[in-house]
Every structure is written in structure tokens, then in C-alpha cells.
Design an enzyme around this catalytic site. Structure first.
Site, PDB file in Angstrom:
ATOM      1  N   GLU A 268      -0.684  -9.365  -0.950  1.00  0.00           N
ATOM      2  CA  GLU A 268      -2.125  -9.653  -0.817  1.00  0.00           C
ATOM      3  C   GLU A 268      -2.803  -9.710  -2.192  1.00  0.00           C
ATOM      4  OE1 GLU A 268      -2.377  -6.467   2.223  1.00  0.00           O
ATOM      5  OE2 GLU A 268      -3.606  -7.899   3.328  1.00  0.00           O
TER       6      GLU A 268
ATOM      7  N   GLU B 291       4.000  -5.426   7.245  1.00  0.00           N
ATOM      8  CA  GLU B 291       3.104  -4.509   7.964  1.00  0.00           C
ATOM      9  C   GLU B 291       3.476  -4.309   9.425  1.00  0.00           C
ATOM     10  OE1 GLU B 291       2.137  -6.648   5.672  1.00  0.00           O
ATOM     11  OE2 GLU B 291       0.521  -5.792   4.464  1.00  0.00           O
TER      12      GLU B 291
ATOM     13  N   ALA C 135       0.870  -1.174   0.000  1.00  0.00           N
ATOM     14  CA  ALA C 135       0.000   0.000   0.000  1.00  0.00           C
ATOM     15  C   ALA C 135       0.913   1.232   0.000  1.00  0.00           C
ATOM     16  CB  ALA C 135      -0.873  -0.014   1.244  1.00  0.00           C
TER      17      ALA C 135
HETATM   18  N1  DAK Z   1       4.597   3.317  -0.648  1.00  0.00           N
HETATM   19  C1  DAK Z   1       4.970   4.492  -1.166  1.00  0.00           C
HETATM   20  N2  DAK Z   1       6.147   4.671  -1.817  1.00  0.00           N
HETATM   21  C2  DAK Z   1       6.963   3.615  -1.902  1.00  0.00           C
HETATM   22  C3  DAK Z   1       6.623   2.342  -1.382  1.00  0.00           C
HETATM   23  C4  DAK Z   1       5.360   2.200  -0.722  1.00  0.00           C
HETATM   24  N3  DAK Z   1       4.914   1.045  -0.229  1.00  0.00           N
HETATM   25  N4  DAK Z   1       7.636   1.489  -1.623  1.00  0.00           N
HETATM   26  C5  DAK Z   1       8.572   2.208  -2.283  1.00  0.00           C
HETATM   27  N5  DAK Z   1       8.181   3.473  -2.457  1.00  0.00           N
HETATM   28  C6  DAK Z   1       8.883   4.559  -3.123  1.00  0.00           C
HETATM   29  C7  DAK Z   1      10.049   5.056  -2.261  1.00  0.00           C
HETATM   30  O1  DAK Z   1       9.578   5.966  -1.282  1.00  0.00           O
HETATM   31  C8  DAK Z   1      10.928   5.691  -3.301  1.00  0.00           C
HETATM   32  O2  DAK Z   1      10.380   6.947  -3.640  1.00  0.00           O
HETATM   33  P1  DAK Z   1      11.305   8.282  -3.740  1.00  0.00           P
HETATM   34  O3  DAK Z   1      12.007   8.368  -2.436  1.00  0.00           O
HETATM   35  O4  DAK Z   1      12.225   7.970  -4.897  1.00  0.00           O
HETATM   36  O5  DAK Z   1      10.334   9.377  -4.031  1.00  0.00           O
HETATM   37  C9  DAK Z   1      10.759   4.788  -4.522  1.00  0.00           C
HETATM   38  O6  DAK Z   1       9.530   4.084  -4.289  1.00  0.00           O
HETATM   39  C10 DAK Z   1      11.869   3.760  -4.669  1.00  0.00           C
HETATM   40  O7  DAK Z   1      11.986   3.065  -3.446  1.00  0.00           O
HETATM   41  P2  DAK Z   1      13.380   2.869  -2.683  1.00  0.00           P
HETATM   42  O8  DAK Z   1      14.301   3.973  -3.007  1.00  0.00           O
HETATM   43  O9  DAK Z   1      13.063   2.589  -1.257  1.00  0.00           O
HETATM   44  O10 DAK Z   1      13.922   1.546  -3.410  1.00  0.00           O
HETATM   45  P3  DAK Z   1      14.917   0.477  -2.785  1.00  0.00           P
HETATM   46  O11 DAK Z   1      15.329  -0.397  -3.928  1.00  0.00           O
HETATM   47  O12 DAK Z   1      15.986   1.112  -1.976  1.00  0.00           O
HETATM   48  O13 DAK Z   1      14.018  -0.400  -1.773  1.00  0.00           O
HETATM   49  C11 DAK Z   1      12.029  -1.597  -1.122  1.00  0.00           C
HETATM   50  C12 DAK Z   1      12.970  -1.176  -2.285  1.00  0.00           C
HETATM   51  C13 DAK Z   1      10.814  -2.286  -1.715  1.00  0.00           C
HETATM   52  C14 DAK Z   1      12.778  -2.597  -0.214  1.00  0.00           C
HETATM   53  C15 DAK Z   1      11.656  -0.326  -0.285  1.00  0.00           C
HETATM   54  O14 DAK Z   1      11.172   0.646  -1.188  1.00  0.00           O
HETATM   55  C16 DAK Z   1      10.599  -0.605   0.744  1.00  0.00           C
HETATM   56  O15 DAK Z   1      10.893  -1.126   1.830  1.00  0.00           O
HETATM   57  N6  DAK Z   1       9.380  -0.175   0.445  1.00  0.00           N
HETATM   58  C17 DAK Z   1       8.287  -0.269   1.382  1.00  0.00           C
HETATM   59  C18 DAK Z   1       7.794  -1.684   1.478  1.00  0.00           C
HETATM   60  C19 DAK Z   1       6.657  -1.733   2.446  1.00  0.00           C
HETATM   61  O16 DAK Z   1       6.863  -1.663   3.662  1.00  0.00           O
HETATM   62  N7  DAK Z   1       5.505  -1.748   1.882  1.00  0.00           N
HETATM   63  C20 DAK Z   1       4.274  -1.556   2.656  1.00  0.00           C
HETATM   64  C21 DAK Z   1       3.871  -2.829   3.244  1.00  0.00           C
HETATM   65  S1  DAK Z   1       2.569  -2.539   4.300  1.00  0.00           S
HETATM   66  C22 DAK Z   1      -4.466  -0.545   4.936  1.00  0.00           C
HETATM   67  C23 DAK Z   1      -4.609  -1.743   4.279  1.00  0.00           C
HETATM   68  C24 DAK Z   1      -3.483  -2.415   3.925  1.00  0.00           C
HETATM   69  C25 DAK Z   1      -2.260  -1.934   4.218  1.00  0.00           C
HETATM   70  C26 DAK Z   1      -2.150  -0.735   4.894  1.00  0.00           C
HETATM   71  C27 DAK Z   1      -3.233  -0.039   5.248  1.00  0.00           C
HETATM   72  N8  DAK Z   1      -5.632   0.207   5.274  1.00  0.00           N
HETATM   73  C28 DAK Z   1      -6.872  -0.321   4.948  1.00  0.00           C
HETATM   74  C29 DAK Z   1      -5.510   1.510   5.732  1.00  0.00           C
HETATM   75  C30 DAK Z   1      -1.112  -2.616   3.753  1.00  0.00           C
HETATM   76  C31 DAK Z   1       0.067  -2.117   4.064  1.00  0.00           C
HETATM   77  C32 DAK Z   1       1.234  -2.531   3.356  1.00  0.00           C
HETATM   78  O17 DAK Z   1       1.244  -2.846   2.187  1.00  0.00           O
END
Ligand code: DAK
Length: 261
Positions: A115, A135, A67
């Protein structure tokens, strides 16, 4: 219909290719994307020309990195519930689409991306892809069906390990656990997925749809009720034109061409 966050094309006869298209944010799922996804699914469910759908991510790095974390800042529990409901609705619609949906995983499938994978019918993955439910690292739990679908896919103990640690897992590991049906190199990924989709697209569409519905029902039904449902689906196919086409083609040693009726 055109979209900002999705690209859609017909990539082979009867095969649709949907690309999640926010590569600068590693294809993270934001509000606009969910809204477009809903419209897309409505459109595709009316399109009799598409018999199998492939979902993949734009770029070579990410399928969907979850997300959109930047959009989730300062959300109230009530807003989160509304969003969770909307996301679950979209993922349920993928699961319930009459045509098979193949996740073609080209890179990170994290959080909401994992998911999305779980809502698809099966997974063809690059051997370089990474999977996880991070998460809990954000103080959250999966909210788009992950706590329910993952355990049904890989078993409750592995699902708990993945969810409680929030660790990232290799495609090889998830292949061994049965989540991934086919593991290929990044170079082969799209072609391999398209080949499988093309085979499905040539089969009798109503039969494939009934098979999908019957297998999906397994999760909610007792074995007795599931077998009853299988009988209903099986017997209903005997009134289809495609059944006649398939049987006649076999007898006449021809290749069947199914109309979907
Ligand atoms: N959201 C927004 N932007 C993201 C992103 C994300 N999930 N993942 C990556 N980006 C963006 C980064 O911020 C970066 O943007 P800039 O800084 O260039 O503007 C760009 O994509 C490139 O990312 P990185 O520079 O971080 O790239 P790396 O190769 O260094 O790292 C990575 C890749 C995938 C390991 C890293 O980007 C990362 O850890 N990303 C986040 C992964 C994550 O934690 N995803 C979220 C999982 S939790 C809900 C329902 C469901 C959910 C939540 C709420 N509600 C109903 C309210 C579910 C939540 C999730 O999915």
C-alpha cells in the site's frame, strides 16, 4: 530531526533518501513508525532543497513486510478504524507531497508495504522483490488504501485476484502488469533510482509539482474537468521565473538552473 524508525539523508543534489528502518521486523509498519512518518512528511514538505524523494527499506531482504502484525493483536474495531484513518492520512500525504516520491523496492512489499508502494508516484524495483496483499490470510482486508489504489494501478480484475488470493507475486509479473516502471538487479537498484531522481531534481520544481497534481487529479475528475485543471496548471506556469529561465536557456543554448520560483 532524528527518528528511531526512519533514516533520512540527502543522497545527491536535491534528492532525499528515506529508509524505513526496522530491519529486524522486516521494516513492518508500527505505531511509532507512522507517527515518525507523519512528522517527517511535515518536515520535508517545508524543505525547498529536496526536489525528489526516494523511499526504500533498510537491509537487503525487505522493503516493508506489512503492518506490524504483533501490534495488531486484540485490537477493537474502533481502534482499527482510528489506525486505518491515521495510516491513510500518512499515505495520502505521500501521494499529495509536491515533490515526486519514488518507491525503491528492495525486497518484500507486502500488505501495508504494498500500500505504501501504491501511494508513491512510481516504482523502481529489484527483480528479486516480492509483492502481495496477504491480509485475507489474517482475516482482514487492506486498510491503508490498497482496495482503492491497486485497481486504479493494475486494473480491477488483477487487483481482485491479488487481493482475494493473498498470494505473493514476483516483481517480473508486476512489471508486466504496469505497476513497476523499471526493473533492475538488486546491485543496480539504488544507483538506478538515484539516477532517475537526479534527473527529476534538475527539472523545474513548480512544473514537476503541477504535473504531479494534474496527473493525480485524473483519478477524481471527468475528462472535461481534468482538461480544465490541466489548462489551469499549464497557464499558471507562465508567471514563474523558472519558465523564463527554461525558455532563455534553450534560446541561449545553456543548461537551465531552476530556482523553484
Ligand atoms: N509484522 C511484524 N513482524 C514481522 C512482520 C510483520 N508484518 N513480518 C515479519 N516480521 C518479523 C518476524 O516475526 C520475524 O521476527 P522474529 O521472529 O525474528 O522476532 C522477523 O520479522 C523475520 O521474519 P521471518 O523470520 O518470518 O522471515 P522469513 O524470511 O522466514 O519470511 C516473510 C519473510 C515476509 C514471508 C514473513 O516474515 C511474513 O510472512 N511476514 C508477514 C507478512 C504479512 O502477512 N504481512 C502483513 C500483511 S497484512 C490495519 C490497516 C492495515 C493493515 C492491518 C491493519 N488497521 C488499520 C488496523 C494491513 C495489514 C497488513 O499489512
Amino acid at each position: 530531526m532524528t527518528f528511531n524508525t526512519l533514516n533520512f539523508e540527502t543522497c545527491a543534489d536535491g534528492v532525499g533518501l528515506l529508509q524505513i528502518n526496522r530491519p529486524k521486523a522486516l521494516n513492518a509498519l508500527n505505531e511509532e513508525l507512522f507517527s515518525e512518518f507523519k512528522s517527517f512528511l511535515n518536515m520535508i514538505s517545508e524543505d525547498n532543497n529536496i526536489r525528489c524523494l526516494i523511499i526504500t527499506g533498510a537491509g537487503d531482504k525487505s522493503f516493508v513486510a506489512g503492518a506490524d502484525i504483533k501490534e495488531m493483536q486484540n485490537m477493537s474495531p474502533q481502534q482499527a478504524r482510528t489506525l486505518s484513518n491515521r495510516g491513510q492520512e500518512v499515505f495520502n500525504a505521500i501521494e499529495q507531497l509536491a515533490v515526486p516520491v519514488i518507491a525503491c523496492v528492495n525486497g518484500f512489499a507486502l500488505g501495508g508495504g504494498m500500500e505504501l508502494v501504491l501511494a508513491c508516484d512510481f516504482v523502481v524495483s529489484s527483480n528479486k522483490a516480492k509483492y502481495g496483499l496477504p491480509e485475507v490470510s489474517l482475516g482482514l482486508i487492506p486498510g491503508y488504501g490498497g482496495t482503492q489504489r491497486l485497481a486504479r494501478s493494475i486494473g480491477v480484475h488483477r487487483a481482485k485476484m491479488m487481493t482475494f488470493t493473498g498470494n505473493i507475486y514476483s516483481a517480473q509479473e508486476l512489471y508486466e502488469w504496469g505497476l513497476i516502471s523499471k526493473l533492475v538487479s538488486p546491485e543496480e537498484l539504488l544507483e538506478e533510482t538515484q539516477n532517475i531522481a537526479s534527473v527529476i531534481a534538475q527539472r523545474a520544481p513548480v512544473a514537476v509539482a503541477k504535473a504531479k497534481a494534474s496527473i493525480n487529479a485524473m483519478r477524481d475528475l471527468s475528462i472535461t474537468d481534468g482538461l480544465e485543471m490541466e489548462q489551469d496548471c499549464f497557464s499558471s506556469l507562465f508567471s514563474t521565473q523558472d519558465y523564463m529561465t527554461g525558455v532563455n536557456a534553450f534560446i541561449e543554448k545553456k543548461k537551465p538552473v531552476f530556482s523553484g520560483n
